[in-house]
Write a protein that holds these residues in place. Sequence first.
Motif, short mmCIF file in Angstrom:
data_model
loop_
_atom_site.label_atom_id
_atom_site.label_comp_id
_atom_site.label_asym_id
_atom_site.label_seq_id
_atom_site.Cartn_x
_atom_site.Cartn_y
_atom_site.Cartn_z
N THR A 14 16.62 66.91 62.68
CA THR A 14 16.44 65.44 63.15
C THR A 14 16.11 65.41 64.44
O THR A 14 15.27 64.56 65.02
CB THR A 14 17.62 64.61 62.50
OG1 THR A 14 17.78 64.70 61.16
CG2 THR A 14 17.43 63.11 62.72
N GLN B 175 15.68 59.16 57.73
CA GLN B 175 16.71 59.63 56.56
C GLN B 175 17.27 58.76 55.39
O GLN B 175 17.33 59.03 54.27
CB GLN B 175 17.75 60.53 57.22
CG GLN B 175 18.20 61.66 56.38
CD GLN B 175 19.02 62.75 57.16
OE1 GLN B 175 19.03 62.89 58.49
NE2 GLN B 175 19.46 63.83 56.39
N ASP C 103 12.07 62.43 57.64
CA ASP C 103 13.05 62.95 57.75
C ASP C 103 13.80 62.88 56.58
O ASP C 103 13.93 61.93 55.79
CB ASP C 103 14.14 62.10 58.69
CG ASP C 103 15.34 63.05 59.21
OD1 ASP C 103 15.42 64.08 58.69
OD2 ASP C 103 16.08 62.65 59.89
N GLU C 104 13.77 63.97 55.62
CA GLU C 104 14.00 64.34 54.16
C GLU C 104 13.60 63.21 53.49
O GLU C 104 14.57 62.41 52.82
CB GLU C 104 15.59 64.61 54.30
CG GLU C 104 15.77 65.58 54.87
CD GLU C 104 17.28 66.05 54.95
OE1 GLU C 104 18.11 65.72 54.07
OE2 GLU C 104 17.53 66.76 56.07
MG LIG Z 1 18.76 65.27 59.70
#
Ligand SMILES: [Mg+2]
Lengths: 248, 244
Positions: A41, A85, A162-163
Motif C-alpha cells: 500500500t 482497499q 489496492d486489493e
Molecule cells: Mg495494503
Amino acid sequence: MIEVKNILKSFENSDVLKEIETIFYRGKTNLIIGQSGSGKTVLLKCLLGLYEVDSGEIIYDGVSSKKMNSDEKLDISRQMGMVFQGSALFDSMNVLENVRFPLDMLTKIDENEKNSRAMKFIERVNLKDAINKLPSELSGGMQKRVAIARAIVMNPKYLFCDEPNSGLDPKTAIVIDQLIQEITKEYNITTIINSHDMNSVIEIGENIVFLKEGYKIWQGNNKEVLKSRNKEVEDFVYSSELLKKLRN
Amino acid sequence: MNFLHDIGKYFLMIKISFSKSCKREILYKQIFKEINDLVLDSIQIVSILSFFIGGVVSIQMALSLENPLLSKTLIGYATRESVILEFAPTFISIIMAGKVGSYITSSIGTMRVTEQIDALEVMGINSLNYLVFPKIIAMLLYPFVITISMFLGIVGGLLAISLTGVPSEAYIQGIQMDFESYHVTYSYIKTLVFSFVLATVPSFHGYYMKGGALDVGKASTQSFYWTSIIIIILNYIITQLLLA
Ligand SMILES: [Mg+2]
Ligand SMILES: Nc1ncnc2c1ncn2[C@@H]1O[C@H](COP(=O)(O)OP(=O)(O)OP(=O)(O)O)[C@@H](O)[C@H]1O
C-alpha cells in the motif's frame, strides 16, 4: 509506463520501502504482491503522489517526479484512477452520484452526458439496479465495484487498485479481475494492482513485482512465478502444504 | 516545539483551503449543505438555551437588586448587558464548540479514516478547499444565530421577571436604558472571530487525525478541548483590546 528508480520511504521509526527499482508497463496488468505489511500500500501511495518519497524518483511516461512543479503534479494526478482497499466511497452520496463525482468535479460536460457516461461504467460493473442506493446499503463486494466504476469514469492513463477483490466471492473476483484487464487493454492503461490473492496472480499477472519487508525480491510474469526457484517466492506461491505436494 | 509545528500547520491549512478552488457550482452546493448542517440545525438548541438562561439571569439580577432604593429598571438593563456582552457571543460559542465542533471533527475525521480524503486528493481535488472552505463561509451566518440568542435571552428575562411580579414596563424601560451601540459592535466582532475558530479548529483536528474509527471519538474530544480554550483566550484578548 511508470519507472521507479531506487526509491526509499520511511516513517518516523521504520524504513518501509528500501531501494525499490522496477518498471510498470502500459497496457498491462502489473501486480504488486507480498505478505501483509510488506509495503504494497505504501508503494502504491508513493506512485500516486499521496506520499512523498525520501529519495529516488518515479518517472511517469518520461516525466520525472523530481522535476515536477505543483501544477504538473496535479496534471499527472488527474490522469490517475484509484480503487482503495476499503473502497473509500463518499457515504453521503448514492451509487450514481459517487461514480459521477469526478465528472461533476473536474469536467464541463452537460448533465445528460455525465449521467450516461457514469451509467456506462455502472453497467459494466453490474450495478444497474443499485444506482440509488447509499454505500451503507451495499455489500462490501458491491462497494468495491462502485469504487472501480468511479476510478475509471475519467478514462485514466494510470489505474491503481489496492486489493480490488478482497471481500468478493471467488467468481466475482475473477469477473472483476478480468474487467480490470479488459479495461487496461481497451484504453491502454498502465494498471497497477496490489494483491495477495493467488487467483489474481495466475489470472492477470502479466508483470508481477514481489515485495518482502520493503525489498523487491523478484519480478516476472504469471508463468514464471509458478516455476520460480526463489525460496521466498515459492513460500508465497505454494503457501499451503497441499499445493506444494501437488507441484511435486 | 510540537505545538509551534501544529500552529504552523493550522495556518497552512487555512491558506490551502482558500487556494486552488473547486468549481463554483460545487462550492455553492457545499456551502448550502453546510449552512443547513452547521447554522440552521443549531438554531433550536441555541433558542432553548438562550430563553431559559435569559430567564435565570434576570431572576438573579432581581435578587441582587432587591434594595428598594435601586430602580427596578436596572434588572432589564443588567440582563441586556450580560446577555449581549457575554452570554450570547461567548457562552453559546462554547456550546457550539461541542455541537458544531464535534460534528465537524467527526465527519472530516471519518472521511480521513476511511480514505475518502485520499480519494479526493487522488482525483486532483483540493480536499481542504472542498471540505473546509464551505464551512468557513457558512459560519459567516453564525452571527445570525447569536442575534437570535440575544433576542430570546432578553425575552426570556422579561417573561421570567414578569412571573416574579416585577412590572414588565420597568424591565422594558431597562433594556432601552443607556444603550451603547459600541457594545453590540464589540459583541459581533467577537462572534465573527469565534465563528472562524468554530469552523477551522475542529476541521484541523479531523483533517489531520490518524488511526481508526475509535480515534475519531478521541479527536472530537481533543477538538472540543482546544476550540473552547481558544475561544476563551481570544475572548479575553478581544475584550482587553476593545473594552479596557
Ligand atoms: Mg495494503
Ligand atoms: N502512515 C504510516 N505511518 C507509519 N507507518 C506506516 C504508515 N503506513 C504504513 N506503515 C507501515 O508500513 C508497513 C507496510 O504497510 P503497508 O500498508 O504498505 O502494507 P501492505 O503490504 O499494504 O499490507 P496489507 O496486505 O495488509 O494491506 C507496515 O509495517 C505499516 O505499519
